[in-house]
Design an enzyme around this catalytic site. Structure first.
Site, PDB file in Angstrom:
ATOM      1  N   ASP A 279      -2.259   7.155   4.148  1.00 42.39           N
ATOM      2  CA  ASP A 279      -2.022   6.628   2.813  1.00 42.39           C
ATOM      3  C   ASP A 279      -0.804   7.380   2.259  1.00 42.39           C
ATOM      4  OD1 ASP A 279      -4.332   5.490   0.259  1.00 42.39           O
ATOM      5  OD2 ASP A 279      -2.163   5.369   0.389  1.00 42.39           O
TER       6      ASP A 279
HETATM    7  C1  GLC Z   1      -1.602   3.801  -2.613  1.00 45.35           C
HETATM    8  C2  GLC Z   1      -2.973   3.324  -2.214  1.00 45.35           C
HETATM    9  C3  GLC Z   1      -2.981   2.452  -1.010  1.00 45.35           C
HETATM   10  C4  GLC Z   1      -1.699   1.653  -0.945  1.00 45.35           C
HETATM   11  C5  GLC Z   1      -0.561   2.645  -0.697  1.00 45.35           C
HETATM   12  C6  GLC Z   1       0.796   1.938  -0.655  1.00 45.35           C
HETATM   13  O1  GLC Z   1      -1.661   5.121  -3.066  1.00 45.35           O
HETATM   14  O2  GLC Z   1      -4.000   4.286  -2.053  1.00 45.35           O
HETATM   15  O3  GLC Z   1      -4.134   1.617  -1.101  1.00 45.35           O
HETATM   16  O4  GLC Z   1      -1.746   0.702   0.098  1.00 45.35           O
HETATM   17  O5  GLC Z   1      -0.541   3.681  -1.656  1.00 45.35           O
HETATM   18  O6  GLC Z   1       1.113   1.431  -1.906  1.00 45.35           O
END
Ligand code: GLC
Length: 747
Positions: A279
């Protein structure tokens, strides 16, 4: 033995997908090996580096040319996407195209209900269609990867990201996750309108303590196996191309460094051959967790645990070469990671077709797709109360008051995780009702409050006046979208601002008070439910929410939505969910309520069982609940046999009758319970559901086929199997299903 394969096969094209990939697989693997053999270590590490675009082309372009970036996120424009692909393909040494990711969570331009709402449809085919449309629109801008579906089981309405989940049930979550994966990926990833799916957040993120986002979780191994992992296994079985690791530390280990789950379970046990992406900075956040002392240790722990692509952390691109040279990371680890990345790029057909046609604006908001958005919104709305058949409203009303901060809130109605949807395209309930009925009835519209948190009551008098003058009042309340989603958890899930006061004032003067809630989570609405003659609950409905609500309110259509998550009476009841254990002292209905307790009551006189003195034991509404304008009766349940072996199938039949005045759809649900197990087992587990349409007065024999392997779980020995012994099976319209039979699973 892969369980739950029936979940994936329900939606059909899995077999085709795996066949397609199997054929392509040998060819693609040869191409992967050939390309890998030509790559330098720097180029390999570059493929593992993902950076977000935010207009910084000058900064990113040379990095792409140098082969230091393998994927971008947040490019959502065909011209920009082509420009970056051109650099990667025509200017970098090996011409490896880019993955371009985006959070296409519940639509790209055409916005569908938030995933919690899509779950409420209990219609996987429809959810698949929504994902297909999202992929069609997103791929037109060069996006080839979405960070969805979110498969986090959530039993806590305080958690803002419950909005992005499919709720509390692993079975429903698995079915909907498979539907979305199939919708995004189509029957072949190389189709130009297919995009790679990314089930997330692996795993257990929804169990954040206190519902506080990013907080620690404490999920023991068997619960991890029996509740949180199954939806991800279903998605992998359906061919999900990537998986995203989660932010949470579970039992002290950050998920993004959890080798047991990322490698031993995902790779070795489930044979996942796709990409594991972190993430956003979930790698470098290990320093804040106190799990790594610096970025170099972050890179070592993440890559060795099994994370192939680092999203925004920059530790891989900075430290992996050094770690290889020091022997702390093996070159095989890098090669395996890059194989997974290249394999997806080949599967997507990016080497043959890296560019996107730049004038596809006409794919956005197509009429036929808006109709699907309308249908999804309509089927996601849950009727929670309808006293004296208040609904549907007569179309011959002389006057109608439309009131509330959510009646005409085009931005809020779209819900959380909207980057590309446009509020100008939103049809609000006010728009829809006025468009349809402005000619035939007098419509008074007053906001009463400017927005959901508004505490200024100075305009109440206008709303009260409107209600006094109208034959019926429809009050639209709920929560702004910013109060839901990532990093937006609440300690109190009552309606915010002066909304509760507005309900009280309107109750005093309305001939009929219909309340429509638009939210991103279950809210504690006991008082509002009491005040309403009828109440419809919706989870931020998306672009076409207004027309969906209008049609239901006036009986053009009939509500069929069912709750994908339990509604608590009080926030203090959380976590509260249907598939709970029985405990040694299960409460029953005889508990004494706090204000009924006599003075100086004897210590043990209140019932020594598991309940709250001030909230009892029941939720406000159970999982799977939802009313209709008609009524349904469940009778004559029959089993094909009362003793089955664990490789047989239990056939359950019953008669469903539409005993009311409206033609309508019922979501019939099948629940089981293992009465005695090697570990305690939930009192109910949803194992199947169907949407059944019946005309008024019509009856139908309904059949469920339940492979006994669906009862397998991880028992005291840590092995997944079906245990022999007594079971119950019920059918019904919610998780309080009563019509049931016992059966035995025998050797
Ligand atoms: C965010 C989220 C994730 C998302 C990623 C990209 O912090 O936790 O669900 O896909 O970053 O935006």
């Amino acid at each position: 033995m892969k369980k739950r394969v029936s979940v994936a096969s329900i939606l059909g094209c899995t077999l085709l997908l795996s066949c397609t990939q199997t054929t392509d697989k040998s060819d693609i693997d040869l191409r992967v090996e050939k390309l890998l053999s030509q790559m330098t270590l720097e180029e390999k590490i570059g493929q593992m580096n993902q950076i977000s675009f935010w207009g910084n082309s000058e900064e990113l372009a040379p990095q792409v040319k140098a082969g230091n970036i393998g994927s971008l996120l947040n490019v959502a424009d065909a011209t920009i996407a082509n420009a970056f692909q051109k650099i990667a393909v025509e200017e970098s040494r090996l011409g490896i195209p880019l993955l371009i990711g985006r959070d296409v969570i519940h639509g790209f331009k055409t916005i569908f209900p938030i995933p919690l709402g899509q779950a409420a449809t209990f219609n996987p085919e429809l959810v698949k269609e929504c994902a297909q449309i999202a992929a069609l629109e997103a791929s037109a801008t060069g996006i080839n990867w979405t960070f969805a579906p979110m498969l986090d089981i959530s039993r806590d309405a305080r958690w803002g990201r419950i909005a992005e989940s499919f709720g509390e049930c692993p079975y429903l979550t698995g079915v909907m996750g498979v539907a979305m994966v199939n919708g995004f990926q189509g029957d072949n990833l190389s189709n130009k309108t297919s995009i790679a799916a990314c089930p997330k957040h692996f795993v257990g993120y929804g169990a954040a303590e206190a519902g506080k986002d990013y907080n620690s979780t404490n999920i023991p191994p068997l619960l991890m196996r029996n509740l949180y992992l199954p939806p991800f296994e279903d998605a992998i079985n359906a061919g999900a191309a990537t998986i995203m690791s989660a932010f949470n530390d579970n039992d002290g280990i950050p998920m993004t460094a959890n080798k047991e789950l990322l490698t031993n379970v995902l790779r070795k046990e489930w044979k996942f051959d796709g990409i594991i992406v972190s993430d956003w900075t979930s790698t470098t956040e290990m320093i804040m967790h106190g799990f790594a002392k610096d970025d170099k240790e972050v890179a070592e722990k993440s890559v060795n645990a099994g994370v192939n692509i680092e999203m925004m952390g920059m530790s891989y691109i900075t430290h992996l070469k050094e770690l290889i040279n020091e022997g702390k990371v093996k070159i095989n680890t890098i090669d395996d990671a890059v194989r997974n990345i290249l394999r997806l790029k080949f599967r997507l057909g990016l080497f043959e077709n890296p560019y996107v046609d730049e004038d596809q604006q006409n794919v956005f908001y197509k009429e036929e797709n808006l109709k699907i958005a309308h249908k999804a919104a309509e089927e996601s709305i849950i009727l929670l109360k309808n006293n004296n058949n208040t609904l549907p409203l007569s179309k011959n009303l002389n006057s109608l008051a439309i009131i509330g901060p959510m009646a005409d809130a085009p931005h809020e109605q779209l819900g959380t995780w909207i980057f590309d949807g446009e509020k100008s395209k939103t049809i609000t309930p006010l728009n829809a009702i006025k468009n349809k009925y402005d000619e035939t009835m007098q419509i008074f519209y007053e906001k009463g409050l400017e927005f959901s948190r508004d505490r200024d009551k100075s305009q109440f008098w206008r709303a009260v006046q409107a209600a006094q003058s109208a034959d019926a009042t429809i009050l639209f309340i709920g929560e702004e979208s910013i109060l839901t989603g990532e990093a937006h958890s609440l300690a109190d899930i009552n309606l915010k601002g002066a909304q509760k006061d507005l309900v009280r004032e309107l109750k005093k003067v309305s001939k009929k008070l219909i309340i429509v809630v638009m939210a991103g989570r279950p809210l504690t609405i006991s008082d509002e439910l009491e005040a309403a003659d009828a109440l419809l609950y919706s989870f931020h409905l998306g672009t076409m929410g207004g027309t969906a609500i209008a049609d239901l309110l006036f009986g053009e259509t009939v509500p069929s939505g069912k709750l994908p998550v339990t509604f608590p009476k009080e926030v203090g009841q959380i976590p509260i969910y249907y598939n709970h254990n029985n405990t040694g002292r299960p409460a029953d209905n005889t508990e004494t309520h706090i204000y009924d307790i006599p003075l100086e009551a004897e210590q043990t006189s209140l019932g020594m069982t598991s309940f709250h003195l001030d909230a009892g034991l029941k939720p406000l509404f159970p999982f799977g609940f939802g009313l209709s304008y008609t009524t349904f009766e469940y009778d004559f349940i029959k089993l094909n046999k009362h003793e089955v072996t664990d490789n047989e199938t239990l056939i359950v039949t019953f008669t469903l009758t539409n005993t009311g005045d409206f033609d309508a759809t019922e979501v019939v649900q099948l629940y089981t319970r293992q009465l005695v197990g090697s570990i305690v087992r939930p009192v109910k587990e949803l194992k199947a559901f169907q949407r059944i349409f019946l005309k008024s007065g019509e009856s139908q024999k309904v059949t469920f086929s339940l492979p006994i392997q669906e009862l397998a779980f991880f028992g005291i020995d840590g092995q997944r199997k079906v245990e022999h012994g007594s079971f119950k099976v019920w059918v019904g319209g919610d998780s309080n299903a009563k019509l049931g039979e016992e059966f035995m699973v025998v050797r």
